[in-house]
Design an enzyme around this catalytic site. Sequence first.
Site, PDB file in Angstrom:
ATOM      1  N   HIS A   1     -10.010 -29.742 -34.008  1.00  0.00           N
ATOM      2  CA  HIS A   1     -10.886 -28.689 -33.502  1.00  0.00           C
ATOM      3  C   HIS A   1     -11.706 -29.170 -32.297  1.00  0.00           C
ATOM      4  CE1 HIS A   1      -9.672 -26.101 -36.716  1.00  0.00           C
ATOM      5  NE2 HIS A   1     -10.115 -26.924 -37.636  1.00  0.00           N
TER       6      HIS A   1
ATOM      7  N   LYS B   1       0.835  -1.203   0.000  1.00  0.00           N
ATOM      8  CA  LYS B   1       0.000   0.000   0.000  1.00  0.00           C
ATOM      9  C   LYS B   1       0.872   1.256   0.000  1.00  0.00           C
ATOM     10  CE  LYS B   1      -3.497   2.550   2.596  1.00  0.00           C
ATOM     11  NZ  LYS B   1      -4.484   2.535   3.715  1.00  0.00           N
TER      12      LYS B   1
END
Length: 529
Positions: free
Chosen positions: A281, A139
């Site tokens: 596929h 922070k």
Amino acid sequence: MTDIAIRRALLSVSDKTGIVDFARALAAAGTELVSTGGTAKALRDAGLAVRDVSELTGFPEMMDGRVKTLHPMVHGGVLAVRDDADHVAAMEAHGIGAIDLVCVNLYPFEATVAKGADRATVIENIDIGGPSMVRSAAKNHAFVAIVTDPADYRAVLGELEGSGGSLGLATRKRLAAKAFAATAAYDAAIAGWFAFADHGQALPDRISVALTRGQELRYGENPHQSAALYLPQAPGVRGIAQAEQLQGKELSYNNFNDADAALELVSEFRDGPPTVVIVKHANPCGVASGDTLLEAYRAAFACDTVSAFGGIVAVNRPLDGETARAITEIFTEVVAAPDASDEARAIFAAKKNLRLLLTGALPDPARGGLTMKSIAGGMLVQSRDHGMLDAADLKVVTKRQPSAQELADCRFAWTVAKHVKSNAIVYARDGATAGIGAGQMNRLESARIAAWKAKDAAEKAGWAEPRTIGSAVASDAFFPFADGLLAAVEAGATAVIQPGGSIRDAEVIAAADEAGLAMVFTGMRHFRH
């Protein structure tokens, strides 16, 4: 503020990889070292001067180390905004010294769970002070550097050396982002353990997923899409994502997707005879079992020689030279195998564009877990389709009983159909697919396409008849009308396996009886969208 000088560093790590060298370099640059517990001992044993956190706080470590850094003398030194007059005054009034760098990594929670530790030990490995320090430093990255990963030690030291003991804002921002990702992943692992393992929830109120980028891919499904492979921090199952790639260019997004589909299907046969799966596929275009991998490959390839070009091959046995040689007779994108002989590796080495993936043990097809699919505005989550078919689950609903071979072919076709996009129809005979119909908007068209593919395969192979003659046909969901079943009859199928459950089941059964088919119901559907 741009650059900050690193005058005091707090080091408290669970993973001590490289920490001594990191601390030694900091000390050599004039940085005061502050540490705790085992980390302080490791540094002292290496001959470094270390100040205990207890000296800063005025309190000893207590409660088995649970309480040591949770103190204003620590967090005040980390969180203070250095150019805020009130913060500076508070530090001076309370004798709080600034801490410029925090090096912390957390208790090994996930490793403890993976070892099968008892509940009390798992709970004890939930870090509290560590994440608090990490978040405080992250922070306040405008004034503090936070280091959570030993892999960053070298880069941090390099910048300190090049700048005369300072770290730039860009570096601190990067480290802060990494730190927050680390604590988020840590909390996600803990929340997941409580929900799934400790509380036994199948679908908890909130799911947190922590993934780490494994590799960036050239692009996604299409060149205008970006893509990357992300990995769970502690994978419970090894799969295509963890496979060792021996050769060939990097896998693409579509390669990963197709190879995963092939591996999942071939894993259904991991305890069966030699089996080969060919995928295109994400749909199987040929599957076969045989006495050898070569025999299985030839049969799988014969099912659809057109689609197999540029496909993905997966096998359930270590790959041998003969099978490898057969695979290289056409262009193949990827081959996945538990292992490969030296001869097979040498044969593939001559095909620079072929990727060879060694997976090790195949995944358990009956394993649990969740699958996720993103939709606009949300995420669909469900349990894996790990439904398995036992002989006791089968219900013969026709007048004619299936023969032993028909029943075996039914079960083979059903296993394959589970991995075919719905609407799925699979014809199989003698342990090999004869025709596969996938992804159609109605089941009748899937049945017709699968039969047409079988005829085409027969013509290409010079067979007297398609392999659908005398085959078993599997449907991933019930036949809503008799027309799909009659298309299978026309193709030459003699046995049918399907879930049942249609309001027209009686009509479909009557049609099967009239055609002399044997039909079994499974009571289980396998939609795959």
